[in-house]
Design a protein around this motif. Sequence first.
Motif, PDB file in Angstrom:
ATOM      1  N   ALA A   1       0.825  -1.207   0.000  1.00  0.00           N
ATOM      2  CA  ALA A   1       0.000   0.000   0.000  1.00  0.00           C
ATOM      3  C   ALA A   1       0.863   1.264   0.000  1.00  0.00           C
ATOM      4  N   GLU A   2       1.934   1.259   0.789  1.00  0.00           N
ATOM      5  CA  GLU A   2       2.842   2.417   0.821  1.00  0.00           C
ATOM      6  C   GLU A   2       3.534   2.609  -0.523  1.00  0.00           C
ATOM      7  N   LEU A   3       3.988   1.509  -1.103  1.00  0.00           N
ATOM      8  CA  LEU A   3       4.665   1.589  -2.393  1.00  0.00           C
ATOM      9  C   LEU A   3       3.693   2.051  -3.473  1.00  0.00           C
ATOM     10  N   LEU A   4       2.467   1.532  -3.451  1.00  0.00           N
ATOM     11  CA  LEU A   4       1.450   1.945  -4.414  1.00  0.00           C
ATOM     12  C   LEU A   4       1.175   3.440  -4.294  1.00  0.00           C
ATOM     13  N   GLU A   5       1.065   3.943  -3.079  1.00  0.00           N
ATOM     14  CA  GLU A   5       0.823   5.374  -2.875  1.00  0.00           C
ATOM     15  C   GLU A   5       1.968   6.215  -3.438  1.00  0.00           C
ATOM     16  N   ALA A   6       3.211   5.775  -3.223  1.00  0.00           N
ATOM     17  CA  ALA A   6       4.363   6.515  -3.753  1.00  0.00           C
ATOM     18  C   ALA A   6       4.364   6.502  -5.280  1.00  0.00           C
ATOM     19  N   VAL A   7       4.005   5.377  -5.879  1.00  0.00           N
ATOM     20  CA  VAL A   7       3.930   5.290  -7.344  1.00  0.00           C
ATOM     21  C   VAL A   7       2.844   6.240  -7.854  1.00  0.00           C
ATOM     22  N   ARG A   8       1.693   6.252  -7.199  1.00  0.00           N
ATOM     23  CA  ARG A   8       0.597   7.156  -7.601  1.00  0.00           C
ATOM     24  C   ARG A   8       1.003   8.618  -7.464  1.00  0.00           C
ATOM     25  N   GLU A   9       1.724   8.947  -6.380  1.00  0.00           N
ATOM     26  CA  GLU A   9       2.170  10.333  -6.187  1.00  0.00           C
ATOM     27  C   GLU A   9       3.139  10.759  -7.283  1.00  0.00           C
TER      28      GLU A   9
ATOM     29  N   ALA B   1      15.953   9.495 -14.679  1.00  0.00           N
ATOM     30  CA  ALA B   1      16.372  10.444 -13.642  1.00  0.00           C
ATOM     31  C   ALA B   1      16.423  11.889 -14.149  1.00  0.00           C
ATOM     32  N   PRO B   2      16.915  12.145 -15.365  1.00  0.00           N
ATOM     33  CA  PRO B   2      16.924  13.548 -15.809  1.00  0.00           C
ATOM     34  C   PRO B   2      15.527  14.160 -15.850  1.00  0.00           C
ATOM     35  N   LEU B   3      14.536  13.333 -16.081  1.00  0.00           N
ATOM     36  CA  LEU B   3      13.157  13.801 -16.129  1.00  0.00           C
ATOM     37  C   LEU B   3      12.615  14.096 -14.733  1.00  0.00           C
ATOM     38  N   VAL B   4      12.987  13.275 -13.756  1.00  0.00           N
ATOM     39  CA  VAL B   4      12.374  13.370 -12.427  1.00  0.00           C
ATOM     40  C   VAL B   4      13.301  13.853 -11.326  1.00  0.00           C
ATOM     41  N   GLU B   5      14.517  14.272 -11.664  1.00  0.00           N
ATOM     42  CA  GLU B   5      15.491  14.594 -10.616  1.00  0.00           C
ATOM     43  C   GLU B   5      15.059  15.723  -9.694  1.00  0.00           C
ATOM     44  N   THR B   6      14.143  16.578 -10.115  1.00  0.00           N
ATOM     45  CA  THR B   6      13.686  17.662  -9.243  1.00  0.00           C
ATOM     46  C   THR B   6      12.303  17.383  -8.666  1.00  0.00           C
ATOM     47  N   VAL B   7      11.759  16.189  -8.907  1.00  0.00           N
ATOM     48  CA  VAL B   7      10.427  15.828  -8.427  1.00  0.00           C
ATOM     49  C   VAL B   7      10.561  15.114  -7.082  1.00  0.00           C
ATOM     50  N   SER B   8      10.058  15.726  -6.032  1.00  0.00           N
ATOM     51  CA  SER B   8      10.211  15.143  -4.697  1.00  0.00           C
ATOM     52  C   SER B   8       9.528  13.786  -4.583  1.00  0.00           C
ATOM     53  N   ALA B   9       8.478  13.534  -5.372  1.00  0.00           N
ATOM     54  CA  ALA B   9       7.808  12.232  -5.330  1.00  0.00           C
ATOM     55  C   ALA B   9       8.750  11.123  -5.799  1.00  0.00           C
ATOM     56  N   ALA B  10       9.666  11.427  -6.708  1.00  0.00           N
ATOM     57  CA  ALA B  10      10.647  10.432  -7.151  1.00  0.00           C
ATOM     58  C   ALA B  10      11.622  10.114  -6.022  1.00  0.00           C
TER      59      ALA B  10
END
Length: 138
Positions: free
Chosen positions: A59-67, A117-126
């Motif tokens: 459930a925690e992992l699913l929530e992080a993926v959704r975020e 990573a270059p796409l998401v490096e500034t995304v805190s959800a990543a």
Amino acid sequence: MTDDARGAAAGAEGGSGAGAGTGAVRITRIDGSSVSIGGAHITNTVHHGGTGTGAPDAAELLEAVRELRAALVRLPRSADRVALDAELDEAAGELEEAGRIRPGLPARLRGALERWAPLVETVSAATALGGLLTALGS
């Protein structure tokens, strides 16, 4: 500059796959229960420890993926974003269907974070997802 930072900067110049030639970024270090994600100029670090809660559940992992998927909507549309979203959608479906974290899923998600990573490096959800994957220890 630390040895880790020099290694990350050197690796950023010669990466392959998505982001090649644009300073590819990868997860550069995992120490115990911490993870660092970033490139030559940006590093996001998440530390987990001392809570005694153990590894995250499905459930925690699913929530992080959704975020992370929700955060991707705010990024400019690109082929890389579409590919990452598809991979995250597949992982979310697997987590919903199985109700547990199947072997290999954390490694696939970690690979996706490294690849894009270059796409998401500034995304805190990543960064949050990377921290959960580290806590899983796989």
